[in-house]
Write an enzyme that holds these catalytic residues in place. Structure first.
Site, PDB file in Angstrom:
ATOM      1  CG  HIS A  16     -36.903 -23.468 -18.854  1.00 35.26           C
ATOM      2  ND1 HIS A  16     -35.911 -23.624 -18.277  1.00 35.26           N
ATOM      3  CD2 HIS A  16     -36.763 -22.301 -19.780  1.00 35.26           C
ATOM      4  CE1 HIS A  16     -35.002 -22.899 -19.126  1.00 35.26           C
ATOM      5  NE2 HIS A  16     -35.581 -22.173 -19.728  1.00 35.26           N
ATOM      6  CG  HIS A 303     -33.450 -33.010 -17.332  1.00 36.88           C
ATOM      7  ND1 HIS A 303     -33.903 -32.458 -16.423  1.00 36.88           N
ATOM      8  CD2 HIS A 303     -33.151 -31.979 -17.967  1.00 36.88           C
ATOM      9  CE1 HIS A 303     -33.832 -31.164 -16.126  1.00 36.88           C
ATOM     10  NE2 HIS A 303     -33.389 -30.725 -17.313  1.00 36.88           N
ATOM     11  CB  CYS A 616     -10.646 -12.318 -26.967  1.00 40.52           C
ATOM     12  SG  CYS A 616     -10.301 -10.818 -25.893  1.00 40.52           S
ATOM     13  CG  HIS A 753     -21.192 -40.272 -65.571  1.00 41.21           C
ATOM     14  ND1 HIS A 753     -21.090 -41.708 -66.045  1.00 41.21           N
ATOM     15  CD2 HIS A 753     -22.105 -39.551 -66.482  1.00 41.21           C
ATOM     16  CE1 HIS A 753     -22.097 -41.770 -67.287  1.00 41.21           C
ATOM     17  NE2 HIS A 753     -22.382 -40.458 -67.565  1.00 41.21           N
TER      18      HIS A 753
HETATM   19  C1  PEP Z   1     -14.821  -7.270 -26.387  1.00 45.87           C
HETATM   20  O1  PEP Z   1     -15.076  -6.014 -25.892  1.00 45.87           O
HETATM   21  O2  PEP Z   1     -14.441  -7.552 -27.543  1.00 45.87           O
HETATM   22  C2  PEP Z   1     -14.655  -8.343 -25.509  1.00 45.87           C
HETATM   23  C3  PEP Z   1     -14.201  -9.362 -25.879  1.00 45.87           C
HETATM   24  O3  PEP Z   1     -15.166  -8.027 -24.013  1.00 45.87           O
HETATM   25  P1  PEP Z   1     -16.747  -7.899 -23.668  1.00 45.87           P
HETATM   26  O4  PEP Z   1     -17.465  -8.616 -25.086  1.00 45.87           O
HETATM   27  O5  PEP Z   1     -16.997  -9.071 -22.776  1.00 45.87           O
HETATM   28  O6  PEP Z   1     -17.221  -6.675 -23.449  1.00 45.87           O
END
Ligand code: PEP
Ligand code: MG
Length: 836
Positions: A16, A303, A616, A753
């Site tokens: 697309h 859209h 993260c 109830h």
């Molecule tokens: C990870 O390795 O946990 C991370 C957040 O980095 P990526 O997933 O981008 O390798």
């Protein structure tokens, strides 16, 4: 020279506009012609034109033959092959909202026996407003307005090129200030404007004696014919975009008033009725006056539909309004959730929907306000909840979802899918835009993590036996020192616009972070000389992905300001198990005690060094792991934007002190299965018990016309206080009991109830009415509503019912209730009476 590539489409929506745009951009950098042939449909087109590509109707699993012919065919084939492999990562999921089965009416509505027209939902929400019919322009309408005069071919072509250039520039100018869906749509329109095949086709018609007007419409109609033949609904719906661009190009060439501007200057809240509405018409409407839309010929993925959903404007389709008696002064109702339209509502139905709108508005405000409240546990422990992003659009979405910062900006995305690396100006502009979205909140820029599974051809990293263990991220920086320094300079430039931080991926030794610190200082020194502003105290962090870091934290902390665990890679390197290989998924085990103890050791080491540590990787978004990660002492968790509201909500229900105890217990376990069971057993989750009675469930002096409205308002109140996820079904359950026998118990009291699956915590609600109503064969003015969880103690429901019934036999208790003049008095009375 010519090369052949065979390709099988792996994209759910087929080729697309978005993937076609990527292919078109790359192919236009080749000298070679690129012919794309879809074997299934037999259709072929030039891959240098996004429209031609889309028109090949390439859908999921279709086999295609791509022939490249020209001097650079070999190189072009290898670059195109690499791009095709990467296409799935550019796919954006088009989540259509789940539809309620057509014809479903909740009990509270059914009671009113209303008259509705059933449509299909494009966007949910409810509105009451006056109808406004807007005439849509079709290609035939536009063609009928074509000027008679045709100038010399060269003059027409010049006018066309000037128009294309002006329209393109206008789009580029607004693109700058847009993010999210609007940005994507303008980008898609830009690719139609600049599409080589579209332009060639218009030129071809001009060569045959047509003027710009007729030539543009003829070329556009040709393209739409091809798009309409596609078996993909999504691709078919692009015709509206082509119509949109056609009208815009014509008004650019022939002037603002060459096409009629139909009644879109709304001056009161309105529900628009149109066959369709082009995205640019939609964007031009004052949204404060746009209450809803009925778009007969618009599909759910057009859209305009996507924009309506992103702005929460109730919108329906599949309703032919040409035969409806729409009175401009009559208030009508649109219910986007149930896909209903009421063109002649009576007063009770209007009252029902006014109440419904107020409830939905309250819920929306509540969600918005709570999503932006700080992430704190029930006992006051603060944890930063941040987002992982890869683009400005994602940054915008993350902050709208309540992100308190960006914990991981995967910057390598802007180094990939191109011929040459980005330059300083491009990166500085991009990073400054992200800082503007962040509006003072921290943003962690992870410097480019190239190599491994993220190859970039122009760097020529070379083939490797084990790319994940090879030349990747920080390991490549010494060879590409200039590129690394340029990126640092761009991040430092953005640092003068907010709280930017730098984080280095794949650090394995203290020497590497020392080297990065030196480069950072050198870049700062050079910027000082150039007189460029930046934050001199910008933080530098280590991404903890390689296990060796765990045992080098004290010395690394001398050069690093913070650490963030990349749990995806850390797990893979800790267990020597490829993160993407399903055959070793059981080895890649986040529940393993060894892994959890390593994490705990790292957290303690970082804290001993006086620094902070976040996480993260994917683990950060896991609700199972949340109590454990908090209890172990992480200072920040970073995750995808969509996970943030849920994790913040879950955090508010946790008790930090209990999470710490739980972490100690879990870390003492020795088997992965035991850890898993412990994390998934609610008993070890530090949830707070919700009380069965609370002042917010007492509605004093409630204004209601009848039994139906009382039950609806009391269940709405439970929904607004998060005691039910499905108020319609809870309402149905209460009515099941009422249908069997009326729950009026005499003396003006009723006790509806139910024991239901649709109540999350057993609750006793109460309402005193502003005026008495009929309940079965009695008059009542006070209601007790018992909603008990299916999983609760089996006697609970009857225990409260009989206690209340017994108490109500006593005149003294009844009088106390009737004489109560506030929620507080009633709440105290009820607490004493029911002993809760
Ligand atoms: C990870 O390795 O946990 C991370 C957040 O980095 P990526 O997933 O981008 O390798
Ligand atoms: Mg990683």
């Amino acid at each position: 020279m010519s090369e052949l590539i065979t390709y099988q489409c792996e994209l759910k929506e087929g080729i697309h506009a978005r993937p076609a745009g990527h292919i078109e951009r790359l192919c236009n950098t080749f000298q070679s012609e690129v012919n794309w042939k879809n074997i299934r449909s037999g259709l072929q087109g030039s891959a240098k034109s996004a429209l031609s590509l889309v028109a090949t109707d390439t859908l999921l699993n279709d086999e295609c033959e791509i022939i490249l012919s020209g001097a650079d065919a070999r190189r072009a084939a290898s670059e195109l092959t690499a791009l095709l492999k990467k296409l799935p990562q550019f796919e954006v999921a088009h989540e259509e909202e789940s539809q309620v089965p057509a014809g479903y009416l909740p009990r509270s509505l059914r009671e009113m026996q209303p008259s509705f027209i059933q449509g299909s939902r494009i966007s949910g929400g409810v509105a009451i407003a006056r109808p406004v019919v807007v005439k849509s322009l079709s290609f035939d309408d536009i063609m009928a307005r074509a000027p008679m005069e045709t100038r010399a071919t060269a003059e027409e072509k010049q006018a066309l090129n000037a128009g294309i250039e002006a329209l393109k520039q206008a789009k580029l100018d607004i693109l700058e200030s847009k993010v999210g869906v609007e940005h994507d749509i303008i980008q898609a329109h830009l690719s139609i404007i600049t599409d080589a095949a579209f332009q060639q086709s218009i030129s071809h018609f001009i060569d045959n004696g047509e003027n710009v007007w007729r030539a543009t419409v003829l070329a556009a109609m040709d393209f739409c014919e091809i798009l309409k033949k596609s078996s993909s609904k999504y691709i078919k719906e692009r015709t509206l975009d082509v119509l949109d661009i056609t009208s815009q190009l014509l008004t650019t060439v022939y002037g603002e008033h060459s096409l009629p501007q139909h009644g879109l200057n709304l001056n009161a809240a309105s529900i628009i009725f149109a066959d369709n509405l082009t995205p640019s018409k939609f964007l031009g409407i004052n949204k404060k006056m746009l209450a809803g839309m009925v778009l007969t010929a618009t599909g759910t993925t057009s859209h305009t539909a996507i924009l309506a959903r992103s702005l929460g404007i109730p919108t329906l389709t599949d309703i032919d309004f040409s035969t409806l008696d729409l009175q401009p002064q009559q208030e009508i109702i649109i219910d986007g959730n149930l896909a209903l339209l009421a063109t002649d509502p009576d007063e009770p139905l209007l009252r029902y929907y006014r109440n419904e709108m107020a409830v939905q508005r309250t819920m929306q405000q509540q969600m918005l306000s709570s999503v932006h409240q700080p992430a704190v546990s029930a006992d006051g422990h603060r944890l930063e909840i941040a987002a992982n992003i890869a683009s400005v659009e994602e940054a915008e979405a993350a902050f709208n979802n309540g992100a308190e910062g960006i914990g991981l900006f995967r910057t390598e995305m802007s180094f990939m899918d191109r011929e040459t690396p980005p330059d300083y100006a491009e990166l500085a502009a991009l990073y400054t835009r992200v800082m503007a979205c962040a509006n003072g909140k921290p943003v962690i820029f992870r410097t480019f993590d190239i190599g491994g599974d993220k190859p970039v051809d122009y760097l020529n990293l070379g083939e490797e036996e084990n790319p994940f263990l090879g030349y990747r991220a920080i390991r490549t920086y010494p060879r590409y020192r200039d590129l690394f320094a340029m990126q640092l300079k761009a991040i430092l430039t953005a640092s003068s616009a907010g709280d930017a931080k730098v984080m280095i991926p794949m650090i394995a030794s203290v020497e590497e972070i020392i080297w990065c610190r030196e480069v950072l200082e050198a870049v700062k020194q050079a910027m000082r000389k150039e007189g460029l502003p930046f934050n001199d105290t910008i933080s530098l962090g280590v991404m903890l992905e390689v296990p060796s870091v765990i045992f080098a934290i004290p010395e690394m902390a001398e050069y690093a300001d913070f650490f963030s665990v990349g749990s995806n890679d850390l797990t893979q390197y800790f267990f020597a198990a490829d993160r993407g290989n399903p055959q070793v998924a059981n080895v890649y085990d986040n529940y393993a005690s060894s892994f959890l103890r390593a994490l705990q050791f790292a957290i303690d080491e970082v804290h001993r060094a006086g620094k902070w540590i976040g996480l993260c990787g994917e683990l950060g978004a896991s609700k199972d792991f949340l109590p454990l990660l908090i209890g172990m002492g992480f200072d920040e968790l970073s995750m995808s934007a969509t996970a943030i509201p849920g994790v913040k909500h879950a955090l508010r229900e946790l008790n930090f002190a209990q999470c710490r105890l739980m972490a100690l217990e879990v870390l003492a376990l020795t088997r992965s299965a035991e850890v898993k069971a412990a994390l998934q057993t609610p008993a070890v989750k530090a949830e707070t018990q919700k009380s069965i009675l609370a002042p917010e469930f007492i509605l004093f002096n409630l204004d209601a016309e009848d039994k139906n409205e009382v039950i609806k308002k009391m269940t709405d109140n439970l929904w607004l206080h998060h005691r039910t996820d499905c108020r319609e079904h809870l309402c149905d359950d209460i009515w099941t009991r009422e249908d069997a026998f009326s729950t009026a118990v005499g003396y003006g009291f009723a006790i509806p109830h139910t024991k239901s699956d649709h109540i999350t915590d057993s609750t006793i609600s109460m309402a005193t009415l502003a005026h008495p109503i009929i309940w079965g064969d009695q008059q009542v003015d006070t209601i007790f509503m018992l909603t008990v969880c299916k999983s609760a103690d089996s006697n609970m429901h009857m225990k409260y019912f009989s206690t209340l019934a017994r108490k109500l036999m006593k005149e003294e208790f009844r009088n106390e209730i009737k004489n109560a003049d506030s929620v507080d008095v009633l709440y105290n009375l009820m607490t004493r009476t029911l002993d809760v």
